[in-house]
Design an enzyme around this catalytic site. Structure first.
Site, short mmCIF file in Angstrom:
data_model
loop_
_atom_site.label_atom_id
_atom_site.label_comp_id
_atom_site.label_asym_id
_atom_site.label_seq_id
_atom_site.Cartn_x
_atom_site.Cartn_y
_atom_site.Cartn_z
N SER A 246 82.23 29.75 119.42
CA SER A 246 82.99 30.76 120.14
C SER A 246 82.12 32.00 120.37
O SER A 246 81.05 31.89 120.97
CB SER A 246 84.28 31.08 119.37
OG SER A 246 85.14 31.89 120.13
N ASP A 340 94.46 28.74 123.45
CA ASP A 340 93.36 27.87 123.84
C ASP A 340 92.92 28.13 125.28
O ASP A 340 91.73 28.12 125.60
CB ASP A 340 93.78 26.40 123.70
CG ASP A 340 93.46 25.84 122.33
OD1 ASP A 340 92.91 26.59 121.50
OD2 ASP A 340 93.76 24.67 122.09
N HIS A 374 90.08 25.07 121.82
CA HIS A 374 89.06 25.96 121.26
C HIS A 374 88.98 25.79 119.74
O HIS A 374 89.69 26.45 118.98
CB HIS A 374 89.42 27.39 121.62
CG HIS A 374 88.30 28.37 121.46
ND1 HIS A 374 87.18 28.37 122.26
CD2 HIS A 374 88.12 29.38 120.58
CE1 HIS A 374 86.37 29.35 121.89
NE2 HIS A 374 86.91 29.98 120.87
#
Length: 395
Positions: A246, A340, A374
Site C-alpha cells: 500500500s 477496497d 486491498h
C-alpha cells in the site's frame, strides 16, 4: 483468477479507464473522511483514531512488539503520531553504493550511530530483533524490527537485505503479524521493517505543525547505514532490495527511483505508482491524510503542490530509473467494499499506467492482477521473496 505477465521487451500500453470524481466523492462522505478523527491520549502521546481506507489493523506503536494483543479488527485501526518537513537528504548521497562489503559485525549488541540513539531494544529472540530510536528526524521514537536468517549467529556469512515498508495506519510490526517469520524461514536474507508513520508517505513533508517527521531522511540517511554498520550485510546495490504494501509499496517505488544506486530489486504490493492520475488523486489523499492525523494541518506535498517534489516522487515520471532493476507489482481487480475501492481502484489504474510506460521503454518487469481488493497476498509475497533472493548477491 490471476493475470500474470513478465515483460521482457516493449509492450503496448494498456487502455486505462479513469473515474475522475469518484475518489473525491468518497473523501466528502462522512465515514471515510480523516477529518472525523477524534483525539485521545495513550500514555504521554496524543493519538488520533480514524476510519481510514488505507488501514488494516489496530496498531499500538508505543508497546514492545508482541503478537498477541493488537489484531482487533481487520478494517479499522488507530493512527500514530507522525510526520514533518524539510529534506536533509544530502547525507544520503554519501552512502556507499559501490562494490564494497560491510565489515563483519558481531552477532549481537547493536549500537548507536548515524544519528540514531537506541532507547529501547530486545535481542532475546534468535531471529527477530527489535529497536527503538531517538532521532532528530522524527518527533517521537520510531521502532524497527530486524529479522535475521536462521543461521545468522553461527554461519559467519554476509547477507543481502530487504527493506520492507508497511502501509497507512500500520507500524513496524505489520509484517510480523502477517507471517514474515514463517515466510523467511530457512532463507538467506535479512529483513528490515521500520516505522514509516501512519500517513508518513515515506517523505520529508513540505510543512509540519507538530515537529519533525522526516521519514525519508530517517530511512535513507540514518537507518540504512546503521543497519550496514551493525549487521553482516552487503553494502552495495546488488545487496539491497526494497518492498512494501500500500503506502509502503509507493515508498518502495519512490526510493528505488530517487536513490538509483541503492536497490537492485523493488516490489510494490497494492502500492500506488502514479501520483497525477485521476486529477492527482494520490497526491490529494497524501495531503489530506497527513494533514488530518500527522502534521497538524501541514502537508506532504504542499498547498498548492510543490510540483517539482511531486514529479521527483512520481514513479511514472521516473521510468528510466527502473532500468537494470528487478521490478515486481501486484494489484487486486475486484474490490468488495468502498474501502477496497478507494484503495485498489486507483492502485490498479496507476500500476497499469506504470506498466505501460515500462513496457514502452523495454524495461523488464513482473506484474500480477488478482481477484480481490486491498490486502497482502501471501502467495504472491512468497513468490516475490524468492525472486528477490534470486536477484540479489548470494549469502
Amino acid at each position: 483468477m490471476e493475470t500474470k505477465v513478465k515483460v521482457a521487451v516493449a509492450a503496448a500500453r494498456p487502455t486505462v479507464g479513469t473515474r475522475d470524481t469518484d475518489l473525491f466523492v468518497a473523501f466528502q462522505a462522512p465515514f471515510p473522511c480523516p477529518a472525523t478523527a477524534r483525539l485521545f491520549d495513550m500514555g504521554n502521546q496524543h493519538r488520533h483514531a480514524v476510519i481510514n481506507p488505507w488501514a488494516r489493523i489496530y496498531s499500538h506503536p508505543h508497546r514492545n512488539p508482541t503478537l498477541q494483543e493488537d489484531i482487533v479488527n481487520n478494517q479499522h485501526l488507530t493512527r500514530r503520531n507522525i510526520l514533518k518537513s524539510a529534506g536533509g537528504l544530502s547525507a544520503a548521497m554519501a552512502l556507499g553504493t559501490g562494490g564494497a562489503l560491510a565489515s563483519a559485525a558481531p552477532a549481537g549488541a547493536a549500537g548507536d550511530g548515524h544519528g540514531l540513539h537506541i532507547v529501547d531494544h530486545n535481542e532475546d529472540d534468535p531471529r527477530m530483533w527489535y529497536y527503538r530510536f531517538a532521532t532528530d528526524s522524527i518527533g517521537w521514537n520510531p521502532g524497527v524490527n530486524v529479522l535475521l536468517p536462521d543461521d545468522y549467529h553461527h554461519s559467519g556469512r554476509t547477507y543481502p537485505v530487504l527493506y520492507l515498508f508497511h502501509g497507512g495506519d500500520q507500524d513496524f510490526r505489520f509484517f510480523d503479524f502477517e507471517g514474515i517469520r514463517e515466510w523467511t524461514a530457512g532463507k538467506p536474507i535479512i529483513v528490515v521493517m521500520p516505522d514509516g508513520g501512519s500517513a508518513g508517505w515515506y517523505s520529508n513533508p513540505v510543512t509540519s505543525n507538530v515537529g519533525p517527521r522526516n521519514w525519508e531522511h530517517f530511512h535513507i540517511a540514518q537507518l540504512l547505514p546503521w543497519v550496514e554498520a551493525n549487521f553482516r550485510t552487503y553494502a552495495e546495490f546488488n545487496g539491497r532490495a526494497v518492498s512494501g504494501f500500500s503506502m509502503g509499496g509507493f515508498g518502495a517505488l519512490k526510493y528505488a527511483a530517487k536513490y538509483y544506486g541503492h536497490f537492485a530489486s523493488v516490489s510494490s504490493h497494492s502500492g500506488p505508482a502514479s501520483l497525477r492520475l485521476d486529477d492527482g488523486a494520490v497526491v490529494h489523499w497524501a495531503n489530506l491524510s497527513s494533514a488530518a492525523v500527522e502534521l497538524g494541518g501541514g502537508t506532504v506535498y504542499g498547498v498548492p503542490w510543490d510540483e517539482n517534489r511531486v514529479s521527483t516522487d512520481n514513479p511514472v515520471e521516473r521510468v528510466e530509473s527502473y532500468r537494470h532493476k528487478r521490478v515486481f507489482m501486484a494489484a487486486g481487480t475486484s474490490p468488495e467494499s468502498v474501502w477496497d475501492w478507494v484503495n485498489e481502484h486507483h492502485v490498479l489504474n496507476g500500476q497499469r499506467e506504470f506498466r505501460g510506460l515500462l513496457g514502452d521503454a523495454g524495461i523488464p518487469h513482473e506484474w500480477h492482477e488478482v481477484e480481490g481488493g486491498h490486502f497482502v497476498r501471501h502467495d504472491l509475497f512468497n513468490d516475490d521473496l524468492d525472486g528477490i533472493i534470486a536477484r540479489l548477491r548470494k549469502a
